[in-house]
Design a protein around this motif. Sequence first.
Motif, PDB file in Angstrom:
ATOM      1  N   CYS A 218      -4.441  11.259  15.661  1.00 57.39           N
ATOM      2  CA  CYS A 218      -5.267  10.162  16.173  1.00 57.39           C
ATOM      3  C   CYS A 218      -4.934   8.887  15.395  1.00 57.39           C
ATOM      4  O   CYS A 218      -4.481   8.943  14.245  1.00 57.39           O
ATOM      5  N   TYR A 219      -5.207   7.763  16.026  1.00 60.86           N
ATOM      6  CA  TYR A 219      -5.038   6.480  15.355  1.00 60.86           C
ATOM      7  C   TYR A 219      -6.047   6.337  14.219  1.00 60.86           C
ATOM      8  O   TYR A 219      -7.208   6.733  14.334  1.00 60.86           O
ATOM      9  N   PHE A 220      -5.611   5.778  13.090  1.00 62.38           N
ATOM     10  CA  PHE A 220      -6.539   5.346  12.048  1.00 62.38           C
ATOM     11  C   PHE A 220      -6.047   4.018  11.495  1.00 62.38           C
ATOM     12  O   PHE A 220      -4.852   3.717  11.513  1.00 62.38           O
ATOM     13  N   ASN A 221      -6.981   3.209  11.035  1.00 60.71           N
ATOM     14  CA  ASN A 221      -6.672   1.882  10.509  1.00 60.71           C
ATOM     15  C   ASN A 221      -6.424   1.983   9.009  1.00 60.71           C
ATOM     16  O   ASN A 221      -7.242   2.546   8.278  1.00 60.71           O
ATOM     17  N   THR A 222      -5.291   1.435   8.551  1.00 62.21           N
ATOM     18  CA  THR A 222      -4.912   1.570   7.144  1.00 62.21           C
ATOM     19  C   THR A 222      -5.550   0.520   6.240  1.00 62.21           C
ATOM     20  O   THR A 222      -5.241   0.446   5.057  1.00 62.21           O
ATOM     21  N   GLY A 223      -6.465  -0.285   6.785  1.00 59.12           N
ATOM     22  CA  GLY A 223      -7.138  -1.294   5.976  1.00 59.12           C
ATOM     23  C   GLY A 223      -8.261  -0.752   5.124  1.00 59.12           C
ATOM     24  O   GLY A 223      -8.732  -1.422   4.202  1.00 59.12           O
TER      25      GLY A 223
ATOM     26  N   ARG B   8       0.831  -1.213   0.000  1.00 61.11           N
ATOM     27  CA  ARG B   8       0.000   0.000   0.000  1.00 61.11           C
ATOM     28  C   ARG B   8       0.864   1.261   0.000  1.00 61.11           C
ATOM     29  O   ARG B   8       0.412   2.320  -0.418  1.00 61.11           O
ATOM     30  N   ASN B   9       2.117   1.134   0.482  1.00 69.92           N
ATOM     31  CA  ASN B   9       3.040   2.276   0.457  1.00 69.92           C
ATOM     32  C   ASN B   9       3.400   2.687  -0.960  1.00 69.92           C
ATOM     33  O   ASN B   9       3.828   3.829  -1.185  1.00 69.92           O
ATOM     34  N   TYR B  10       3.255   1.764  -1.909  1.00 67.93           N
ATOM     35  CA  TYR B  10       3.779   1.962  -3.261  1.00 67.93           C
ATOM     36  C   TYR B  10       2.672   2.017  -4.322  1.00 67.93           C
ATOM     37  O   TYR B  10       2.969   1.957  -5.513  1.00 67.93           O
ATOM     38  N   LEU B  11       1.420   2.141  -3.898  1.00 67.01           N
ATOM     39  CA  LEU B  11       0.317   2.130  -4.864  1.00 67.01           C
ATOM     40  C   LEU B  11       0.454   3.213  -5.917  1.00 67.01           C
ATOM     41  O   LEU B  11       0.163   2.994  -7.099  1.00 67.01           O
ATOM     42  N   ALA B  12       0.914   4.382  -5.511  1.00 69.60           N
ATOM     43  CA  ALA B  12       1.034   5.499  -6.459  1.00 69.60           C
ATOM     44  C   ALA B  12       2.077   5.218  -7.532  1.00 69.60           C
ATOM     45  O   ALA B  12       2.009   5.790  -8.635  1.00 69.60           O
TER      46      ALA B  12
ATOM     47  N   ILE C 165      11.552   2.356  16.955  1.00 70.85           N
ATOM     48  CA  ILE C 165      10.659   3.423  17.393  1.00 70.85           C
ATOM     49  C   ILE C 165       9.193   2.997  17.391  1.00 70.85           C
ATOM     50  O   ILE C 165       8.330   3.744  17.846  1.00 70.85           O
ATOM     51  N   TYR C 166       8.885   1.800  16.874  1.00 67.87           N
ATOM     52  CA  TYR C 166       7.517   1.275  16.907  1.00 67.87           C
ATOM     53  C   TYR C 166       7.557  -0.245  16.844  1.00 67.87           C
ATOM     54  O   TYR C 166       8.592  -0.845  16.565  1.00 67.87           O
ATOM     55  N   GLU C 167       6.373  -0.869  17.084  1.00 64.94           N
ATOM     56  CA  GLU C 167       6.306  -2.322  17.169  1.00 64.94           C
ATOM     57  C   GLU C 167       5.350  -2.962  16.162  1.00 64.94           C
ATOM     58  O   GLU C 167       5.457  -4.148  15.900  1.00 64.94           O
ATOM     59  N   LEU C 168       4.429  -2.211  15.603  1.00 68.60           N
ATOM     60  CA  LEU C 168       3.294  -2.816  14.907  1.00 68.60           C
ATOM     61  C   LEU C 168       3.362  -2.686  13.387  1.00 68.60           C
ATOM     62  O   LEU C 168       2.644  -1.910  12.773  1.00 68.60           O
ATOM     63  N   GLY C 169       4.251  -3.415  12.749  1.00 67.68           N
ATOM     64  CA  GLY C 169       4.233  -3.594  11.303  1.00 67.68           C
ATOM     65  C   GLY C 169       4.169  -2.342  10.462  1.00 67.68           C
ATOM     66  O   GLY C 169       4.904  -1.371  10.681  1.00 67.68           O
ATOM     67  N   SER C 170       3.253  -2.343   9.472  1.00 64.86           N
ATOM     68  CA  SER C 170       3.204  -1.292   8.454  1.00 64.86           C
ATOM     69  C   SER C 170       2.383  -0.080   8.869  1.00 64.86           C
ATOM     70  O   SER C 170       2.385   0.935   8.162  1.00 64.86           O
ATOM     71  N   LEU C 171       1.667  -0.142   9.991  1.00 76.54           N
ATOM     72  CA  LEU C 171       0.812   0.970  10.404  1.00 76.54           C
ATOM     73  C   LEU C 171       1.574   2.202  10.881  1.00 76.54           C
ATOM     74  O   LEU C 171       1.271   3.328  10.430  1.00 76.54           O
ATOM     75  N   PRO C 172       2.544   2.090  11.799  1.00 72.88           N
ATOM     76  CA  PRO C 172       3.161   3.293  12.368  1.00 72.88           C
ATOM     77  C   PRO C 172       3.747   4.275  11.362  1.00 72.88           C
ATOM     78  O   PRO C 172       3.609   5.488  11.558  1.00 72.88           O
ATOM     79  N   PRO C 173       4.411   3.820  10.280  1.00 75.01           N
ATOM     80  CA  PRO C 173       4.907   4.820   9.318  1.00 75.01           C
ATOM     81  C   PRO C 173       3.792   5.680   8.730  1.00 75.01           C
ATOM     82  O   PRO C 173       3.990   6.873   8.479  1.00 75.01           O
ATOM     83  N   PHE C 174       2.610   5.079   8.519  1.00 71.27           N
ATOM     84  CA  PHE C 174       1.466   5.865   8.044  1.00 71.27           C
ATOM     85  C   PHE C 174       1.051   6.893   9.085  1.00 71.27           C
ATOM     86  O   PHE C 174       0.741   8.044   8.749  1.00 71.27           O
TER      87      PHE C 174
ATOM     88  N   ASP D 184      -8.447  -3.805   2.672  1.00 68.81           N
ATOM     89  CA  ASP D 184      -7.835  -5.062   3.095  1.00 68.81           C
ATOM     90  C   ASP D 184      -8.675  -6.235   2.586  1.00 68.81           C
ATOM     91  O   ASP D 184      -9.810  -6.056   2.111  1.00 68.81           O
ATOM     92  N   SER D 185      -8.141  -7.447   2.744  1.00 68.89           N
ATOM     93  CA  SER D 185      -8.827  -8.642   2.248  1.00 68.89           C
ATOM     94  C   SER D 185      -9.733  -9.295   3.285  1.00 68.89           C
ATOM     95  O   SER D 185     -10.459 -10.239   2.957  1.00 68.89           O
ATOM     96  N   ASP D 186      -9.692  -8.818   4.529  1.00 66.02           N
ATOM     97  CA  ASP D 186     -10.463  -9.464   5.599  1.00 66.02           C
ATOM     98  C   ASP D 186     -11.671  -8.618   5.995  1.00 66.02           C
ATOM     99  O   ASP D 186     -11.934  -8.411   7.171  1.00 66.02           O
ATOM    100  N   LEU D 187     -12.414  -8.173   4.992  1.00 69.73           N
ATOM    101  CA  LEU D 187     -13.574  -7.313   5.258  1.00 69.73           C
ATOM    102  C   LEU D 187     -14.674  -7.572   4.239  1.00 69.73           C
ATOM    103  O   LEU D 187     -14.449  -8.186   3.187  1.00 69.73           O
ATOM    104  N   VAL D 188     -15.870  -7.119   4.566  1.00 68.67           N
ATOM    105  CA  VAL D 188     -16.971  -7.107   3.599  1.00 68.67           C
ATOM    106  C   VAL D 188     -17.713  -5.781   3.730  1.00 68.67           C
ATOM    107  O   VAL D 188     -17.808  -5.214   4.817  1.00 68.67           O
ATOM    108  N   LEU D 189     -18.211  -5.296   2.602  1.00 75.99           N
ATOM    109  CA  LEU D 189     -19.034  -4.094   2.592  1.00 75.99           C
ATOM    110  C   LEU D 189     -20.500  -4.485   2.614  1.00 75.99           C
ATOM    111  O   LEU D 189     -20.883  -5.512   2.024  1.00 75.99           O
TER     112      LEU D 189
END
Length: 360
Positions: free
Chosen positions: A238-243, A163-167, A273-282, A181-186
């Motif tokens: 504030c926290y936001f979910n990148t999914g 997702r960092n490289y979509l552009a 400086i962080y623990e949780l994968g791809s979220l903190p850089p966002f 993300d792949s673990d959701l439904v609308l």
Amino acid sequence: MPNSAPQQHLLPSLLSLILLFLLLGQCLFTKTNATTTAQKFREAPKFYNSPSCPSIPISSSTMDLCSDQAVHVAMTLDATYLRGSMAAILSVLQHSSCPENIFFHFVTSSSNSISNSNNLTHIISNSFPYLKFRVYPFDDSAVLGLISTSIRAALDCALNYARNYLADLIPPCVRRIVYLDSDLVLVDDIAKLAATPLGNQAVLAAPEYCNANFTSYFTPTFWSNPTLSLTFAGRSACYFNTGVMVIDLERWRSGDYTTKIVEWMELQKRMRIYELGSLPPFLLVFAGNIAPVDHRWNQHGLGGDNFRGLCRDLHPGPVSLLHWSGKGKPWARLDGNRPCPLDALWAPYDLLQTQFALES
């Protein structure tokens, strides 16, 4: 003794390499397990536009791809989460008033064999014969050296960082995209989400959760550093979910936000400086500067926490999107005969053919 200093200097690098190989092995092992288990999916029904939908020229796929009238959706695609992806695609189409105007952009790992990538494309085409989509290979090597181990191995696979490289991956003519993300439904029309106002400056929009403990997403090392701790100065972060995100790709490209995210990942390799994968850089780049989205568009956390994946209830309020972020995935819990109550809301979108159906 004269060689002791160089050896000590090499030790951190060797440890990093070992961790990287373990990380790669774990991701590849998961993918191999998923691909060796034959998954067959039913064909989804075809969905048609309502009379009020704008007309998109169909003389060429390029015109579909570049049309501003289309709703562009980006998702990653791999064998591990394929069943979830299929359900998500079906839910998007089923609840759209203009399903024929949706164009999907699927990002796959370049470390997959050509046959496996072709197989994924074949499965999508068979279940959704009329789907408009394009597949983009993502070069894992671009990010593998930047990944730091996190609290859950599934978060450390390279495709989570695509997702960092979509552009960079998606053609420049595509100006706005909805990332899912792949673990959701609308359960609502995705066009409403895609039309989220971004204002004059925001690069992305997502539901924010300001009641979450924002400081917990970063280590004491980060907050105790006089320079780093000023990162969020003047920002109501504030926290936001990148999914679930709506992204203005034009603004992303002009602001070179991929580089900004990568710079934080490079710093993370030097000092944790962080623990949780791809979220903190966002969060570091965007928190406090995003456009708001109603919480109904990301009822997240239905997969429980990152350790045990316990059952959770919905957040108060209306629901447009159900998101099983966390360790527990609905298809795994259903297969294991230990579903959570809300997993029953995912099951109607499951296109996997059961053994009974295959034998029939």
